[in-house]
Write a protein that holds these residues in place. Sequence first.
Motif, PDB file in Angstrom:
ATOM      1  N   LEU A   1       0.829  -1.211   0.000  1.00  0.00           N
ATOM      2  CA  LEU A   1       0.000   0.000   0.000  1.00  0.00           C
ATOM      3  C   LEU A   1       0.863   1.261   0.000  1.00  0.00           C
ATOM      4  O   LEU A   1       0.533   2.258  -0.655  1.00  0.00           O
ATOM      5  CB  LEU A   1      -0.931  -0.008   1.220  1.00  0.00           C
ATOM      6  N   LYS A   2       1.975   1.216   0.712  1.00  0.00           N
ATOM      7  CA  LYS A   2       2.904   2.362   0.716  1.00  0.00           C
ATOM      8  C   LYS A   2       3.501   2.566  -0.672  1.00  0.00           C
ATOM      9  O   LYS A   2       3.677   3.691  -1.140  1.00  0.00           O
ATOM     10  CB  LYS A   2       4.014   2.136   1.743  1.00  0.00           C
ATOM     11  N   LYS A   3       3.829   1.451  -1.324  1.00  0.00           N
ATOM     12  CA  LYS A   3       4.415   1.544  -2.661  1.00  0.00           C
ATOM     13  C   LYS A   3       3.415   2.098  -3.658  1.00  0.00           C
ATOM     14  O   LYS A   3       3.774   2.858  -4.564  1.00  0.00           O
ATOM     15  CB  LYS A   3       4.875   0.150  -3.103  1.00  0.00           C
TER      16      LYS A   3
ATOM     17  N   PHE B   1       3.877   5.268  -6.242  1.00  0.00           N
ATOM     18  CA  PHE B   1       3.615   5.240  -7.680  1.00  0.00           C
ATOM     19  C   PHE B   1       2.627   6.331  -8.077  1.00  0.00           C
ATOM     20  O   PHE B   1       2.809   7.007  -9.094  1.00  0.00           O
ATOM     21  CB  PHE B   1       3.074   3.875  -8.092  1.00  0.00           C
ATOM     22  N   LYS B   2       1.575   6.481  -7.298  1.00  0.00           N
ATOM     23  CA  LYS B   2       0.574   7.501  -7.609  1.00  0.00           C
ATOM     24  C   LYS B   2       1.181   8.892  -7.587  1.00  0.00           C
ATOM     25  O   LYS B   2       0.861   9.738  -8.427  1.00  0.00           O
ATOM     26  CB  LYS B   2      -0.592   7.406  -6.619  1.00  0.00           C
ATOM     27  N   ASN B   3       2.066   9.140  -6.625  1.00  0.00           N
ATOM     28  CA  ASN B   3       2.718  10.443  -6.525  1.00  0.00           C
ATOM     29  C   ASN B   3       3.624  10.731  -7.720  1.00  0.00           C
ATOM     30  O   ASN B   3       3.938  11.893  -8.009  1.00  0.00           O
ATOM     31  CB  ASN B   3       3.532  10.534  -5.229  1.00  0.00           C
ATOM     32  N   ASN B   4       4.049   9.669  -8.393  1.00  0.00           N
ATOM     33  CA  ASN B   4       4.899   9.831  -9.573  1.00  0.00           C
ATOM     34  C   ASN B   4       4.145   9.540 -10.875  1.00  0.00           C
ATOM     35  O   ASN B   4       4.759   9.313 -11.915  1.00  0.00           O
ATOM     36  CB  ASN B   4       6.112   8.901  -9.467  1.00  0.00           C
ATOM     37  N   ASN B   5       2.806   9.572 -10.782  1.00  0.00           N
ATOM     38  CA  ASN B   5       1.930   9.415 -11.955  1.00  0.00           C
ATOM     39  C   ASN B   5       2.175   8.108 -12.708  1.00  0.00           C
ATOM     40  O   ASN B   5       2.179   8.073 -13.944  1.00  0.00           O
ATOM     41  CB  ASN B   5       2.098  10.607 -12.900  1.00  0.00           C
ATOM     42  N   ILE B   6       2.383   7.036 -11.951  1.00  0.00           N
ATOM     43  CA  ILE B   6       2.575   5.715 -12.547  1.00  0.00           C
ATOM     44  C   ILE B   6       1.312   4.893 -12.313  1.00  0.00           C
ATOM     45  O   ILE B   6       0.858   4.750 -11.180  1.00  0.00           O
ATOM     46  CB  ILE B   6       3.790   4.996 -11.923  1.00  0.00           C
ATOM     47  N   ASP B   7       0.744   4.375 -13.387  1.00  0.00           N
ATOM     48  CA  ASP B   7      -0.447   3.534 -13.262  1.00  0.00           C
ATOM     49  C   ASP B   7      -0.076   2.209 -12.604  1.00  0.00           C
ATOM     50  O   ASP B   7       0.925   1.581 -12.968  1.00  0.00           O
ATOM     51  CB  ASP B   7      -1.058   3.252 -14.637  1.00  0.00           C
ATOM     52  N   VAL B   8      -0.870   1.795 -11.646  1.00  0.00           N
ATOM     53  CA  VAL B   8      -0.577   0.552 -10.940  1.00  0.00           C
ATOM     54  C   VAL B   8      -1.882  -0.118 -10.516  1.00  0.00           C
ATOM     55  O   VAL B   8      -2.854   0.558 -10.175  1.00  0.00           O
ATOM     56  CB  VAL B   8       0.321   0.809  -9.704  1.00  0.00           C
ATOM     57  N   ALA B   9      -1.904  -1.430 -10.572  1.00  0.00           N
ATOM     58  CA  ALA B   9      -3.048  -2.203 -10.108  1.00  0.00           C
ATOM     59  C   ALA B   9      -2.577  -3.142  -9.011  1.00  0.00           C
ATOM     60  O   ALA B   9      -1.511  -3.759  -9.129  1.00  0.00           O
ATOM     61  CB  ALA B   9      -3.664  -3.004 -11.252  1.00  0.00           C
ATOM     62  N   LYS B  10      -3.352  -3.232  -7.945  1.00  0.00           N
ATOM     63  CA  LYS B  10      -3.009  -4.128  -6.846  1.00  0.00           C
ATOM     64  C   LYS B  10      -3.720  -5.457  -7.028  1.00  0.00           C
ATOM     65  O   LYS B  10      -4.931  -5.503  -7.215  1.00  0.00           O
ATOM     66  CB  LYS B  10      -3.423  -3.512  -5.501  1.00  0.00           C
TER      67      LYS B  10
END
Length: 223
Positions: free
Chosen positions: A115-117, A121-130
Amino acid sequence: MRYTRYEYKRSNKIKFLCSIALIAGVSIGGGLYLSNVIFNGKEIQSNSSNSGYSTDVNYESNIQNIVVLQCGYYSKEENAKELVNSISKYCQPFIVEEDGKFRVLAGIYKEDDGLKKIEEFKNNNIDVAKVSLNISKDNVDNKKILEIIDGFLTVRNKLQDNGVKSIKTAEFKEWADKILNDNGSNKSEKLNYIESYIKNLPDEIDKTNSDTNIQQLYKLIKN
């Protein structure tokens, strides 16, 4: 007259209470009906258009979530490699091929770390799915497996620190062996798979050989 008037007021109150009860009953019944129609009696799911996964919401207390972060899902390997190069400064991404498709995974984490990671990613505008790989803690074998997975993730994720270039695995292997063989009894097939995986780890893990190890661990966890 007083008695008749009293009965009349009482009758109105009864009608009023009955009306409330009827409305409440209809509202609750209607809500349950709509819930069954919309969700069809299934657990709510979270879908990502580029993930290739459907992640179930899990409320069981005897389940531990191992979090996999996925940043891409491609039909061409060159596109997956391009994404790996672009996000490598934020994590240790690796590619897993499944059914002719290529998943770009940013790492495997214990849930809190994952969740921290995600926030990073969101702060660096990287799309991510958990994606949650759920492991039940309802028996001794699975508890041992979870403990070993947690230990390996702790060791492997240290490579994300800029000051860490490699990690020796001898101490981890010794620790894992004690967990796997604590009672001297015959091990299950699952534990034998994990034991084989641990024994085949290189003596030293660095950023050049960690991808192979984490790919194998991902497949073990998923299975």
